[in-house]
Design a protein around this motif. Structure first.
Motif, short mmCIF file in Angstrom:
data_model
loop_
_atom_site.label_atom_id
_atom_site.label_comp_id
_atom_site.label_asym_id
_atom_site.label_seq_id
_atom_site.Cartn_x
_atom_site.Cartn_y
_atom_site.Cartn_z
N VAL A 8 22.23 32.27 27.44
CA VAL A 8 23.60 32.08 27.90
C VAL A 8 23.72 30.76 28.65
CG1 VAL A 8 25.41 32.94 29.45
CG2 VAL A 8 24.15 34.54 28.01
N GLU A 9 22.73 30.44 29.45
CA GLU A 9 22.74 29.18 30.19
C GLU A 9 22.76 27.99 29.23
OE1 GLU A 9 20.68 27.62 34.27
OE2 GLU A 9 19.38 28.60 32.81
N SER A 65 28.32 36.20 34.32
CA SER A 65 29.66 35.63 34.44
C SER A 65 29.62 34.37 35.29
CB SER A 65 30.61 36.66 35.07
OG SER A 65 31.89 36.12 35.26
N ASN A 66 28.76 34.35 36.31
CA ASN A 66 28.65 33.18 37.17
C ASN A 66 28.09 31.97 36.42
OD1 ASN A 66 29.81 33.90 39.57
ND2 ASN A 66 27.92 34.58 40.54
N LEU A 67 27.28 32.22 35.39
CA LEU A 67 26.80 31.11 34.57
C LEU A 67 27.97 30.43 33.87
CD1 LEU A 67 23.57 32.60 32.89
CD2 LEU A 67 23.70 30.93 34.74
N VAL A 68 28.93 31.22 33.42
CA VAL A 68 30.12 30.66 32.79
C VAL A 68 30.99 29.96 33.83
CG1 VAL A 68 32.13 31.15 31.34
CG2 VAL A 68 30.02 32.45 31.01
N CYS A 69 31.04 30.51 35.05
CA CYS A 69 31.80 29.88 36.14
C CYS A 69 31.27 28.48 36.44
CB CYS A 69 31.72 30.71 37.41
SG CYS A 69 32.68 32.23 37.39
N SER A 70 29.99 28.24 36.19
CA SER A 70 29.41 26.94 36.50
C SER A 70 30.03 25.82 35.69
CB SER A 70 27.89 26.97 36.27
OG SER A 70 27.58 27.06 34.88
N ALA A 71 30.75 26.17 34.62
CA ALA A 71 31.47 25.16 33.83
C ALA A 71 32.71 24.66 34.58
CB ALA A 71 31.86 25.72 32.47
N GLY A 72 33.12 25.38 35.62
CA GLY A 72 34.21 24.92 36.47
C GLY A 72 35.60 25.10 35.91
N ARG A 237 39.97 43.09 40.02
CA ARG A 237 39.86 42.46 41.34
C ARG A 237 38.41 42.10 41.67
NH1 ARG A 237 44.13 47.05 43.20
NH2 ARG A 237 45.99 45.88 42.55
N LEU A 238 37.51 42.94 41.25
CA LEU A 238 36.09 42.67 41.47
C LEU A 238 35.66 41.45 40.67
CD1 LEU A 238 33.89 44.03 43.15
CD2 LEU A 238 33.20 45.27 41.11
N MET A 239 36.11 41.36 39.43
CA MET A 239 35.78 40.21 38.60
C MET A 239 36.35 38.92 39.17
SD MET A 239 36.41 42.08 34.93
CE MET A 239 37.09 40.61 34.25
N LEU A 240 37.58 38.99 39.68
CA LEU A 240 38.19 37.82 40.30
C LEU A 240 37.42 37.38 41.54
CD1 LEU A 240 41.95 38.79 39.95
CD2 LEU A 240 40.88 36.76 38.95
N ALA A 241 36.96 38.35 42.33
CA ALA A 241 36.18 38.03 43.52
C ALA A 241 34.89 37.31 43.14
CB ALA A 241 35.87 39.30 44.31
N GLY A 242 34.20 37.83 42.12
CA GLY A 242 32.97 37.19 41.67
C GLY A 242 33.21 35.79 41.15
N ALA A 243 34.31 35.60 40.42
CA ALA A 243 34.63 34.27 39.90
C ALA A 243 34.90 33.29 41.03
CB ALA A 243 35.84 34.36 38.98
N CYS A 244 35.58 33.77 42.08
CA CYS A 244 35.87 32.89 43.22
C CYS A 244 34.58 32.40 43.89
CB CYS A 244 36.73 33.62 44.24
SG CYS A 244 38.45 33.79 43.74
N VAL A 245 33.60 33.29 44.01
CA VAL A 245 32.31 32.89 44.57
C VAL A 245 31.68 31.81 43.69
CG1 VAL A 245 29.97 33.64 45.14
CG2 VAL A 245 31.92 35.08 45.76
N GLY A 246 31.71 32.04 42.37
CA GLY A 246 31.13 31.08 41.44
C GLY A 246 31.81 29.73 41.50
N PHE A 247 33.14 29.71 41.54
CA PHE A 247 33.87 28.44 41.57
C PHE A 247 33.71 27.75 42.93
CE2 PHE A 247 36.69 30.56 38.25
CZ PHE A 247 36.01 29.94 37.20
N SER A 248 33.57 28.53 43.99
CA SER A 248 33.31 27.93 45.31
C SER A 248 31.99 27.16 45.29
CB SER A 248 33.27 29.02 46.39
OG SER A 248 34.51 29.67 46.52
N ARG A 249 31.00 27.72 44.61
CA ARG A 249 29.71 27.04 44.50
C ARG A 249 29.83 25.74 43.70
NH1 ARG A 249 25.31 28.45 46.35
NH2 ARG A 249 24.83 30.52 47.16
#
Length: 376
Positions: A8-9, A65-72, A237-249
Motif C-alpha cells: 500500500v505504501e 488509511s493514514n498511509l493514504v492520508c500521507s498524500a495530503g 466520525r471515527l474515520m474523520l478523526a483518524g484522517a485529521c490526525v494523518g493530515f495534521s502530521r
C-alpha cells in the motif's frame, strides 16, 4: 500484514503522490484508481471475506488509511473510500441477495458506492428528512417510488449505488427507512457542486423524480432507518478523526522540512525560537490527539462499546478537527508565501480543514450528542 502495508505504501508513493496536485487542479481523479485500489485489496480492508473483503482489526484498517492520508488530500480520501460510509448499512442490515448484488463489485473497484443522507433542509437532523418513498405495486411486485432531493453527497456524481435515507412513514425518526438506489435509475439526476476544498472528490446534489426501485432494495426493516443512520455516523466520525490526525502530521512534516532548509537572517528558520515553538506545539497537539484516538480504537476492538464510548467518539472528532485547524494554520504561517501557493500539501489541507469540522456532524452537534450520551 507487514507485506500488505508495504504494498500500500508503494501504491501511495508511486501512483498517488506524484499525481495529487494535477488531480486536484483537474477536479477529479481517474476512475481507474478505484480498480487499482480494489486489485490491491485496499478497498476491501475490514470487510467480510464472503463479499471479497479482508477482515482485520480497526486499528490496522485505520493505520492503512493514514498511509493514504500521507498524500495530503482529503478529497482523494473522501472520494476513493466513499464506500466506507455507503456500504456498512447494506452489509449490516441488507438481505444476502442485495449484499451480493452490490458489495463484491464495489470492493473490487468496479462500482462506486455513496451515502445519501443530507438534504437542503438539514444534515444532522435526520429525523426530519423529507425525501419520500411510497410503496406501490408494479406488475404484481412491490416497489417504492422516491421523490425528493439530497445535497453535499460525496461521490454523488459517479456513484453506481446510492444508500439513501427516505421517509416511508410518519413524521419523526420512526418514519425513516434506508434503501439502495442504482445510479442509473430513471428519474434520478445529479448536479456537481463546486467547493472550497476537496476539489478532486465529486460532490453532488441528487434529485429523485418518481424514481422507482423494487421493495427488495429496502435495507433492514421499514421504519428502522434512523437507527441505521446513527450507527453509521459513529463510524464516519471515527474515520474523520483518524484522517485529521494523518493530515495534521502531513502539515507538521512539511513545515518542519521547510524550517530545516529555509535560511533567514543568517540561520535556519528552525533556529528561530518562535518557529521551533510553533512546531513543538503542533507535535504536542498531534501526539495528544493520536493517543486518545488509539485508545478509542483499542476499546472498540475489545468490544467496549457503550454510551461513554459514543460520547468520546463525538468529542474526539472535535479534538481532531481542532488539532488539524491549528496545524494547518501554523504550517501555512511557517511556509509563509509558499504556504499560500497552490501545489503544496499544506495549502491544499488548509482549504480542506472546514469540511472536516462540518462533515459527519458539526462541532456544535458533536458536543450536544456527547452530553446526551453522558446524561449530564
Amino acid at each position: 500484514m507487514d507485506d500488505f502495508f508495504r504494498s500500500v505504501e508503494r501504491f501511495v508513493n508511486e501512483q498517488i503522490k506524484p499525481n495529487v496536485n494535477d488531480w486536484d487542479e483537474a477536479g477529479e481523479f481517474p476512475r481507474e484508481l478505484y480498480k487499482q485500489a480494489g486489485d490491491l485489496g485496499l478497498l476491501g480492508l475490514g470487510y467480510p471475506e464472503e463479499v471479497g473483503g479482508f477482515e482485520c482489526t480497526l486499528a490496522d484498517r485505520l493505520k492503512l488509511s493514514n498511509l493514504v492520508c500521507s498524500a495530503g488530500s482529503g478529497g482523494l480520501l473522501a472520494g476513493l473510500f466513499s464506500h466506507n460510509i455507503g456500504l456498512p448499512p447494506l452489509l449490516n442490515h441488507g438481505s444476502e441477495e442485495l449484499i451480493q448484488m452490490i458489495a463484491p463489485a464495489v470492493l473490487k473497484g468496479e462500482a462506486i458506492s455513496a451515502l445519501a443522507i443530507t438534504e437542503p433542509s438539514g444534515g444532522s437532523d435526520v429525523a426530519n428528512l423529507k425525501t419520500k418513498a411510497e410503496l406501490f405495486q408494479k406488475d404484481g411486485v412491490a416497489h417504492y417510488r422516491i421523490n425528493g432531493e439530497k445535497v453535499f453527497i460525496t461521490s454523488g456524481v459517479r456513484a453506481d449505488w446510492l444508500t439513501v435515507a427516505v421517509r416511508t412513514g410518519e413524521p419523526g425518526a420512526r418514519g425513516v427507512s434506508m434503501m439502495m438506489v442504482p445510479g442509473n435509475a430513471k428519474g434520478l439526476t445529479r448536479s456537481p457542486l463546486k467547493k472550497t476544498g476537496w476539489w478532486m472528490s465529486d460532490t453532488a446534489s441528487i434529485y429523485f423524480d418518481n424514481v422507482e426501485v423494487p421493495a427488495s432494495h429496502l435495507v433492514g426493516k421499514e421504519g428502522k432507518g434512523f437507527r441505521i443512520v446513527m450507527e453509521n455516523f459513529n463510524t464516519e466520525r471515527l474515520m474523520l478523526a483518524g484522517a485529521c490526525v494523518g493530515f495534521s502530521r502531513v502539515c507538521l512534516n512539511e513545515a518542519l522540512d521547510w524550517a530545516q532548509n529555509r535560511q533567514t537572517f543568517g540561520k535556519r528558520l528552525l533556529d528561530h525560537q518562535v518557529i521551533a515553538h510553533k512546531l513543538a506545539d503542533m507535535r504536542m497537539k498531534i501526539r495528544a490527539t493520536e493517543a486518545w484516538f488509539d485508545e478509542t480504537i483499542a476499546r472498540i476492538d475489545k468490544g467496549e462499546i457503550n454510551e461513554e464510548l459514543i460520547a468520546d467518539i463525538c468529542l474526539l472528532k472535535n479534538q481532531s478537527t481542532q488539532t488539524l485547524q491549528h496545524c494547518a494554520n501554523e504550517a501555512v504561517q511557517i511556509l509563509g508565501g509558499m504556504g499560500f501557493m497552490r501545489g503544496s500539501s499544506t495549502e491544499r489541507i488548509y482549504r480542506e480543514v472546514k469540511v472536516m469540522c462540518i462533515g459527519g456532524g458539526a462541532e456544535e452537534i458533536m458536543k450536544e450528542l456527547a452530553i446526551r450520551q453522558l446524561a449530564w
